[in-house]
Write a protein that holds these residues in place. Structure first.
Motif, PDB file in Angstrom:
ATOM      1  N   HIS A 162      52.226 -73.656  -7.181  1.00 51.60           N
ATOM      2  CA  HIS A 162      51.901 -72.870  -5.995  1.00 51.60           C
ATOM      3  C   HIS A 162      50.406 -72.589  -5.854  1.00 51.60           C
ATOM      4  CE1 HIS A 162      56.240 -72.317  -6.023  1.00 51.60           C
ATOM      5  NE2 HIS A 162      56.154 -71.903  -4.786  1.00 51.60           N
ATOM      6  N   GLY A 163      49.605 -73.402  -6.526  1.00 54.87           N
ATOM      7  CA  GLY A 163      48.173 -73.371  -6.261  1.00 54.87           C
ATOM      8  C   GLY A 163      47.356 -72.403  -7.072  1.00 54.87           C
ATOM      9  N   TYR A 164      47.930 -71.834  -8.138  1.00 53.44           N
ATOM     10  CA  TYR A 164      47.135 -70.971  -8.999  1.00 53.44           C
ATOM     11  C   TYR A 164      46.245 -71.833  -9.901  1.00 53.44           C
ATOM     12  CZ  TYR A 164      49.928 -66.900  -7.674  1.00 53.44           C
ATOM     13  OH  TYR A 164      50.542 -65.896  -6.975  1.00 53.44           O
ATOM     14  N   TYR A 165      45.259 -71.185 -10.528  1.00 51.23           N
ATOM     15  CA  TYR A 165      44.334 -71.822 -11.484  1.00 51.23           C
ATOM     16  C   TYR A 165      43.479 -72.905 -10.827  1.00 51.23           C
ATOM     17  CZ  TYR A 165      48.255 -69.917 -14.181  1.00 51.23           C
ATOM     18  OH  TYR A 165      49.250 -69.104 -14.650  1.00 51.23           O
ATOM     19  N   GLY A 166      43.376 -72.874  -9.512  1.00 58.39           N
ATOM     20  CA  GLY A 166      42.572 -73.871  -8.828  1.00 58.39           C
ATOM     21  C   GLY A 166      43.265 -75.210  -8.644  1.00 58.39           C
ATOM     22  N   ALA A 167      44.569 -75.239  -8.934  1.00 60.23           N
ATOM     23  CA  ALA A 167      45.316 -76.486  -8.795  1.00 60.23           C
ATOM     24  C   ALA A 167      45.688 -76.728  -7.344  1.00 60.23           C
ATOM     25  CB  ALA A 167      46.583 -76.444  -9.658  1.00 60.23           C
ATOM     26  N   GLU A 168      45.988 -77.976  -7.019  1.00 57.17           N
ATOM     27  CA  GLU A 168      46.498 -78.294  -5.688  1.00 57.17           C
ATOM     28  C   GLU A 168      47.921 -77.801  -5.558  1.00 57.17           C
ATOM     29  OE1 GLU A 168      46.252 -82.123  -3.864  1.00 57.17           O
ATOM     30  OE2 GLU A 168      44.264 -82.459  -4.728  1.00 57.17           O
ATOM     31  N   GLN A 171      45.802 -56.594 -20.902  1.00 56.86           N
ATOM     32  CA  GLN A 171      45.291 -57.221 -19.686  1.00 56.86           C
ATOM     33  C   GLN A 171      44.245 -56.337 -19.008  1.00 56.86           C
ATOM     34  OE1 GLN A 171      47.463 -58.007 -15.646  1.00 56.86           O
ATOM     35  NE2 GLN A 171      47.919 -59.747 -16.974  1.00 56.86           N
ATOM     36  N   ARG A 172      44.460 -55.021 -19.024  1.00 59.82           N
ATOM     37  CA  ARG A 172      43.481 -54.128 -18.405  1.00 59.82           C
ATOM     38  C   ARG A 172      42.145 -54.160 -19.150  1.00 59.82           C
ATOM     39  NH1 ARG A 172      48.096 -51.078 -16.603  1.00 59.82           N
ATOM     40  NH2 ARG A 172      48.471 -50.147 -18.646  1.00 59.82           N
ATOM     41  N   GLN A 173      42.176 -54.314 -20.468  1.00 56.70           N
ATOM     42  CA  GLN A 173      40.913 -54.441 -21.201  1.00 56.70           C
ATOM     43  C   GLN A 173      40.163 -55.701 -20.778  1.00 56.70           C
ATOM     44  OE1 GLN A 173      40.352 -53.441 -25.336  1.00 56.70           O
ATOM     45  NE2 GLN A 173      42.474 -52.736 -25.504  1.00 56.70           N
ATOM     46  N   LEU A 174      40.883 -56.802 -20.611  1.00 54.54           N
ATOM     47  CA  LEU A 174      40.234 -58.040 -20.185  1.00 54.54           C
ATOM     48  C   LEU A 174      39.671 -57.910 -18.773  1.00 54.54           C
ATOM     49  CD1 LEU A 174      42.790 -60.585 -21.651  1.00 54.54           C
ATOM     50  CD2 LEU A 174      40.356 -60.454 -22.232  1.00 54.54           C
ATOM     51  N   HIS A 219      38.418 -62.167  -7.743  1.00 59.06           N
ATOM     52  CA  HIS A 219      37.680 -63.399  -8.012  1.00 59.06           C
ATOM     53  C   HIS A 219      38.310 -64.660  -7.413  1.00 59.06           C
ATOM     54  CE1 HIS A 219      35.715 -60.722 -10.805  1.00 59.06           C
ATOM     55  NE2 HIS A 219      36.844 -60.537 -11.473  1.00 59.06           N
ATOM     56  N   GLY A 220      39.500 -64.555  -6.834  1.00 54.70           N
ATOM     57  CA  GLY A 220      40.144 -65.718  -6.246  1.00 54.70           C
ATOM     58  C   GLY A 220      40.882 -66.553  -7.286  1.00 54.70           C
ATOM     59  N   ARG A 221      41.473 -67.649  -6.811  1.00 56.10           N
ATOM     60  CA  ARG A 221      42.276 -68.505  -7.688  1.00 56.10           C
ATOM     61  C   ARG A 221      41.486 -69.640  -8.338  1.00 56.10           C
ATOM     62  NH1 ARG A 221      48.081 -69.613  -4.621  1.00 56.10           N
ATOM     63  NH2 ARG A 221      48.707 -67.434  -4.369  1.00 56.10           N
ATOM     64  N   PHE A 246      44.436 -65.059 -15.325  1.00 56.23           N
ATOM     65  CA  PHE A 246      43.903 -65.665 -14.107  1.00 56.23           C
ATOM     66  C   PHE A 246      44.934 -65.749 -12.978  1.00 56.23           C
ATOM     67  CE2 PHE A 246      40.950 -67.980 -17.236  1.00 56.23           C
ATOM     68  CZ  PHE A 246      40.018 -66.958 -17.157  1.00 56.23           C
ATOM     69  N   SER A 247      46.185 -65.429 -13.261  1.00 50.55           N
ATOM     70  CA  SER A 247      47.195 -65.372 -12.193  1.00 50.55           C
ATOM     71  C   SER A 247      47.569 -63.943 -11.842  1.00 50.55           C
ATOM     72  CB  SER A 247      48.465 -66.131 -12.622  1.00 50.55           C
ATOM     73  OG  SER A 247      49.064 -65.522 -13.761  1.00 50.55           O
ATOM     74  N   SER A 248      46.910 -62.970 -12.484  1.00 49.71           N
ATOM     75  CA  SER A 248      47.213 -61.571 -12.190  1.00 49.71           C
ATOM     76  C   SER A 248      46.674 -61.195 -10.811  1.00 49.71           C
ATOM     77  CB  SER A 248      46.608 -60.651 -13.252  1.00 49.71           C
ATOM     78  OG  SER A 248      45.188 -60.664 -13.197  1.00 49.71           O
ATOM     79  N   THR A 249      47.341 -60.262 -10.180  1.00 48.93           N
ATOM     80  CA  THR A 249      46.921 -59.820  -8.845  1.00 48.93           C
ATOM     81  C   THR A 249      45.504 -59.271  -8.876  1.00 48.93           C
ATOM     82  OG1 THR A 249      49.208 -59.279  -8.290  1.00 48.93           O
ATOM     83  CG2 THR A 249      47.485 -58.267  -6.946  1.00 48.93           C
TER      84      THR A 249
END
Length: 295
Positions: free
Chosen positions: A286-292, A215-218, A256-258, A247-250
């Motif tokens: 809970h609204g991650y990935y740009g979902a409602e 994940q740190r490499q990404l 970059h936001g959700r 995309f859900s990592s802190t």
């Protein structure tokens, strides 16, 4: 060790004992019992809690303080007895479990193995499961990275400091080899995303230190290139699993936001709705990935 009512515990300064919460377990007093009458004062010194709460069978500090309120002497005695018998099926005497920095658990050899056979079997199963998970992660490494991945998954070190230093060096070698074997950014990112998706399907859940190395490499890649890597061609299910974690990592959200651009947003949400794990679905609600947000 059962320690009874709050006011007599020394958890607060007590007018009865005068012992504060930071010193109650360390204070020693002289035992004037007949069995020690001929001993020197130093040999008659016992911890205060041993005198205040007799009935223990081992020396040392009590590992747990249990506080009971609104219980009379009879109820308190009954609860003491019930709690004292709770661990009898699993533990005899005092056995502790040590978790090593590499995720393995052990029983200290210096005091002997006093756990029951069932506990030993559970620890052996836990160690085996951890080893199997590490092996699956190493086997999933992109081409040319298996040996470096093994060094990250099983870093050497005599103590935690050496272990941490070895892990840091192994991560740096892995990152360097990743760029050497996969110099083209898009293909490198897609390979790392598929690798990052491995822990999502592990029954034990969570991210291990070696998962975080990927994940740190990404996170170190250009975020625009990460997003563009999905447009190069349709992502695989494993890559979408990796994307769900990234995309859900802190770190990603703080930078970059959700929100995610289309069509990546719809593709990832569709993957989670169709075949996502419960943690992915939870984050989606809970609204991650740009979902409602629906929860």
């Amino acid at each position: 060790m059962w320690l009874g009512h709050r006011r007599s515990l020394g958890l607060r300064a007590s007018p009865v004992t005068g012992i504060g919460r930071n010193t109650a377990f360390r204070v020693k007093v002289l035992d004037n019992g007949p069995a020690l009458a001929g001993e020197e004062p130093a040999d008659r010194a016992v911890h205060w809690w041993c005198r205040a709460y007799p009935g223990h069978t081992r020396a040392g500090y009590p590992p747990v303080a249990l506080v009971v309120t609104d219980a009379g002497p009879v109820a308190l005695a009954n609860r003491q007895e019930a709690v004292a018998e709770l661990p009898a099926d699993c533990w005899r005497a005092a056995t502790t479990v040590r978790l090593h920095s590499d995720g393995r658990s052990d029983l200290p050899r210096r005091r002997g193995l006093t756990g029951s056979r069932r506990v030993q079997e559970q620890l052996a199963a836990l160690n085996a499961a951890q080893d199997q998970r590490r092996t699956r992660w190493i086997q999933a490494a992109p081409a040319g990275l298996a040996e470096a991945a093994a060094d990250v998954a099983r870093p050497s070190g005599r103590d935690r400091t050496d272990w941490s230093r070895g892990l840091r060096d192994a991560e740096e070698r892995l990152a360097a080899l990743t760029r050497l074997h996969h110099p083209e950014a898009t293909e490198r990112i897609r390979a790392l995303l598929a690798w990052a998706g491995v822990p999502a399907r592990e029954a034990t859940g969570g991210l291990k230190w070696y998962d975080l190395a990927v994940q740190r490499q990404l996170l170190a890649e250009d975020p625009d290139l990460v997003l563009a890597a999905f447009a190069a061609r349709p992502p695989s299910p494993a890559q979408l699993d990796g994307a769900a974690g990234l995309f859900s990592s802190t770190e990603w959200i703080e930078a970059h936001g959700r929100q995610l651009p289309e069509p990546l947003r719809s593709t990832l949400i569709g993957h989670i709705e169709a075949d996502g794990t419960e943690p992915m679905r939870f984050r989606l609600r809970h609204g991650y990935y740009g979902a409602e947000r629906t929860a």
